[in-house]
Motif scaffolding. Structure first.
Motif, mmCIF file in Angstrom:
data_model
loop_
_atom_site.group_PDB
_atom_site.id
_atom_site.type_symbol
_atom_site.label_atom_id
_atom_site.label_comp_id
_atom_site.label_asym_id
_atom_site.label_seq_id
_atom_site.Cartn_x
_atom_site.Cartn_y
_atom_site.Cartn_z
ATOM 1 N N TRP A 30 0.818 -1.210 0.000
ATOM 2 C CA TRP A 30 0.000 0.000 0.000
ATOM 3 C C TRP A 30 0.847 1.254 0.000
ATOM 4 C CZ3 TRP A 30 0.411 3.408 4.104
ATOM 5 C CH2 TRP A 30 1.012 2.913 5.261
ATOM 6 N N SER A 31 0.201 2.351 -0.400
ATOM 7 C CA SER A 31 0.802 3.682 -0.366
ATOM 8 C C SER A 31 -0.230 4.666 0.151
ATOM 9 C CB SER A 31 1.232 4.131 -1.770
ATOM 10 O OG SER A 31 2.226 3.296 -2.287
ATOM 11 N N LEU A 32 0.229 5.677 0.877
ATOM 12 C CA LEU A 32 -0.629 6.768 1.323
ATOM 13 C C LEU A 32 -0.364 7.952 0.416
ATOM 14 C CD1 LEU A 32 -2.569 8.133 3.344
ATOM 15 C CD2 LEU A 32 -0.524 8.731 4.697
ATOM 16 N N LEU A 33 -1.416 8.475 -0.196
ATOM 17 C CA LEU A 33 -1.294 9.630 -1.077
ATOM 18 C C LEU A 33 -1.539 10.908 -0.283
ATOM 19 C CD1 LEU A 33 -3.228 8.239 -4.177
ATOM 20 C CD2 LEU A 33 -0.795 7.992 -3.581
ATOM 21 N N CYS A 34 -1.050 12.040 -0.797
ATOM 22 C CA CYS A 34 -1.154 13.291 -0.050
ATOM 23 C C CYS A 34 -2.594 13.773 0.096
ATOM 24 C CB CYS A 34 -0.278 14.373 -0.663
ATOM 25 S SG CYS A 34 -0.831 14.968 -2.256
ATOM 26 N N ASN A 35 -3.519 13.211 -0.650
ATOM 27 C CA ASN A 35 -4.925 13.579 -0.504
ATOM 28 C C ASN A 35 -5.636 12.691 0.519
ATOM 29 O OD1 ASN A 35 -5.085 11.215 -1.957
ATOM 30 N ND2 ASN A 35 -6.016 12.128 -3.767
ATOM 31 N N GLY A 36 -4.879 11.837 1.216
ATOM 32 C CA GLY A 36 -5.443 11.001 2.270
ATOM 33 C C GLY A 36 -5.921 9.637 1.814
ATOM 34 N N VAL A 37 -5.795 9.336 0.535
ATOM 35 C CA VAL A 37 -6.226 8.048 -0.008
ATOM 36 C C VAL A 37 -5.153 6.999 0.256
ATOM 37 C CG1 VAL A 37 -6.762 6.790 -2.145
ATOM 38 C CG2 VAL A 37 -7.651 9.099 -1.803
ATOM 39 N N VAL A 38 -5.573 5.830 0.727
ATOM 40 C CA VAL A 38 -4.664 4.689 0.823
ATOM 41 C C VAL A 38 -4.893 3.865 -0.439
ATOM 42 C CG1 VAL A 38 -4.021 2.619 2.101
ATOM 43 C CG2 VAL A 38 -4.746 4.676 3.341
ATOM 44 N N LEU A 39 -3.846 3.722 -1.228
ATOM 45 C CA LEU A 39 -3.909 3.011 -2.502
ATOM 46 C C LEU A 39 -3.197 1.680 -2.339
ATOM 47 C CD1 LEU A 39 -4.602 3.103 -5.551
ATOM 48 C CD2 LEU A 39 -2.379 4.188 -5.901
ATOM 49 N N PHE A 40 -3.920 0.597 -2.640
ATOM 50 C CA PHE A 40 -3.363 -0.737 -2.505
ATOM 51 C C PHE A 40 -2.826 -1.234 -3.840
ATOM 52 C CE2 PHE A 40 -6.400 -0.214 0.897
ATOM 53 C CZ PHE A 40 -5.668 -0.633 1.991
ATOM 54 N N ASP A 41 -1.854 -2.146 -3.787
ATOM 55 C CA ASP A 41 -1.224 -2.653 -5.001
ATOM 56 C C ASP A 41 -2.206 -3.325 -5.954
ATOM 57 O OD1 ASP A 41 1.189 -1.702 -4.138
ATOM 58 O OD2 ASP A 41 2.024 -3.661 -3.626
ATOM 59 N N ASP A 42 -3.307 -3.854 -5.428
ATOM 60 C CA ASP A 42 -4.300 -4.493 -6.302
ATOM 61 C C ASP A 42 -5.255 -3.474 -6.913
ATOM 62 O OD1 ASP A 42 -5.985 -3.795 -4.210
ATOM 63 O OD2 ASP A 42 -6.715 -5.828 -3.861
ATOM 64 N N THR A 43 -4.978 -2.186 -6.731
ATOM 65 C CA THR A 43 -5.730 -1.016 -7.205
ATOM 66 C C THR A 43 -6.968 -0.724 -6.387
ATOM 67 O OG1 THR A 43 -7.099 -2.049 -8.937
ATOM 68 C CG2 THR A 43 -4.881 -1.313 -9.580
ATOM 69 N N GLY A 44 -7.182 -1.407 -5.286
ATOM 70 C CA GLY A 44 -8.238 -1.029 -4.368
ATOM 71 C C GLY A 44 -7.832 0.236 -3.631
ATOM 72 N N GLU A 45 -8.808 0.934 -3.071
ATOM 73 C CA GLU A 45 -8.535 2.187 -2.388
ATOM 74 C C GLU A 45 -9.369 2.296 -1.120
ATOM 75 O OE1 GLU A 45 -9.257 5.422 -5.112
ATOM 76 O OE2 GLU A 45 -8.441 4.257 -6.760
ATOM 77 N N LEU A 46 -8.825 3.000 -0.148
ATOM 78 C CA LEU A 46 -9.546 3.363 1.056
ATOM 79 C C LEU A 46 -9.514 4.883 1.114
ATOM 80 C CD1 LEU A 46 -10.965 2.614 3.698
ATOM 81 C CD2 LEU A 46 -8.703 2.473 4.759
ATOM 82 N N LEU A 47 -10.688 5.506 1.045
ATOM 83 C CA LEU A 47 -10.781 6.958 1.040
ATOM 84 C C LEU A 47 -10.771 7.488 2.467
ATOM 85 C CD1 LEU A 47 -13.429 7.526 -1.775
ATOM 86 C CD2 LEU A 47 -10.954 7.205 -1.965
ATOM 87 N N PRO A 48 -10.413 8.760 2.651
ATOM 88 C CA PRO A 48 -10.334 9.326 3.998
ATOM 89 C C PRO A 48 -11.637 9.235 4.788
ATOM 90 C CG PRO A 48 -9.339 10.819 2.421
ATOM 91 C CD PRO A 48 -9.975 9.716 1.639
ATOM 92 N N ASP A 49 -12.781 9.206 4.098
ATOM 93 C CA ASP A 49 -14.063 9.118 4.799
ATOM 94 C C ASP A 49 -14.446 7.678 5.139
ATOM 95 O OD1 ASP A 49 -14.822 8.043 2.348
ATOM 96 O OD2 ASP A 49 -16.337 9.569 1.929
ATOM 97 N N GLY A 50 -13.566 6.718 4.838
ATOM 98 C CA GLY A 50 -13.815 5.313 5.142
ATOM 99 C C GLY A 50 -14.425 4.531 4.001
ATOM 100 N N GLN A 51 -14.781 5.218 2.915
ATOM 101 C CA GLN A 51 -15.356 4.536 1.753
ATOM 102 C C GLN A 51 -14.310 3.624 1.126
ATOM 103 O OE1 GLN A 51 -16.784 7.202 -1.256
ATOM 104 N NE2 GLN A 51 -17.440 5.572 -2.599
ATOM 105 N N ILE A 52 -14.752 2.436 0.703
ATOM 106 C CA ILE A 52 -13.868 1.463 0.068
ATOM 107 C C ILE A 52 -14.142 1.449 -1.429
ATOM 108 C CG2 ILE A 52 -13.304 -0.995 -0.110
ATOM 109 C CD1 ILE A 52 -14.174 -1.196 2.866
ATOM 110 N N ILE A 53 -13.094 1.531 -2.210
ATOM 111 C CA ILE A 53 -13.184 1.417 -3.662
ATOM 112 C C ILE A 53 -12.557 0.073 -4.020
ATOM 113 C CG2 ILE A 53 -12.574 2.407 -5.890
ATOM 114 C CD1 ILE A 53 -14.335 4.265 -4.184
ATOM 115 N N ALA A 54 -13.344 -0.801 -4.623
ATOM 116 C CA ALA A 54 -12.863 -2.135 -4.988
ATOM 117 C C ALA A 54 -11.792 -2.035 -6.068
ATOM 118 C CB ALA A 54 -14.027 -2.988 -5.488
ATOM 119 N N PRO A 55 -10.900 -3.025 -6.147
ATOM 120 C CA PRO A 55 -9.911 -3.043 -7.220
ATOM 121 C C PRO A 55 -10.610 -2.868 -8.576
ATOM 122 C CG PRO A 55 -9.446 -4.777 -5.664
ATOM 123 C CD PRO A 55 -10.775 -4.194 -5.280
ATOM 124 N N HIS A 56 -10.012 -2.058 -9.441
ATOM 125 C CA HIS A 56 -10.681 -1.717 -10.682
ATOM 126 C C HIS A 56 -9.804 -1.738 -11.921
ATOM 127 C CE1 HIS A 56 -9.213 1.875 -8.632
ATOM 128 N NE2 HIS A 56 -9.002 2.369 -9.829
#
Length: 68
Positions: A30-56
């Motif tokens: 994983w990586s933390l982006l400066c906008n607060g998004v946690v980006l996972f290697d499988d392209t999934g994301e965790l947004l600062p508000d807790g919303q989960i974005i599935a790998p895409h």
């Protein structure tokens, strides 16, 4: 949160993955982006508000070709 000029895309914009990484942990996937998004290697994301974005995005696959 972002101090870059021009500013990075916000966490709720469509191009949020273009923000600069501020922490990168490839060993953990994983990586933390400066906008607060946690980006996972499988392209999934965790947004600062807790919303989960599935790998895409399709992962790179290595095609094995055999000689005929």
């Amino acid at each position: 949160m972002c101090q870059h000029q021009p500013p990075c895309p916000s966490a709720d914009s469509a191009d949020r993955e273009a923000a600069h990484p501020v922490a990168h942990h490839p060993e953990q996937g994983w990586s933390l982006l400066c906008n607060g998004v946690v980006l996972f290697d499988d392209t999934g994301e965790l947004l600062p508000d807790g919303q989960i974005i599935a790998p895409h995005k399709p992962l790179d696959t290595h095609e094995v070709t055999t000689a005929a």
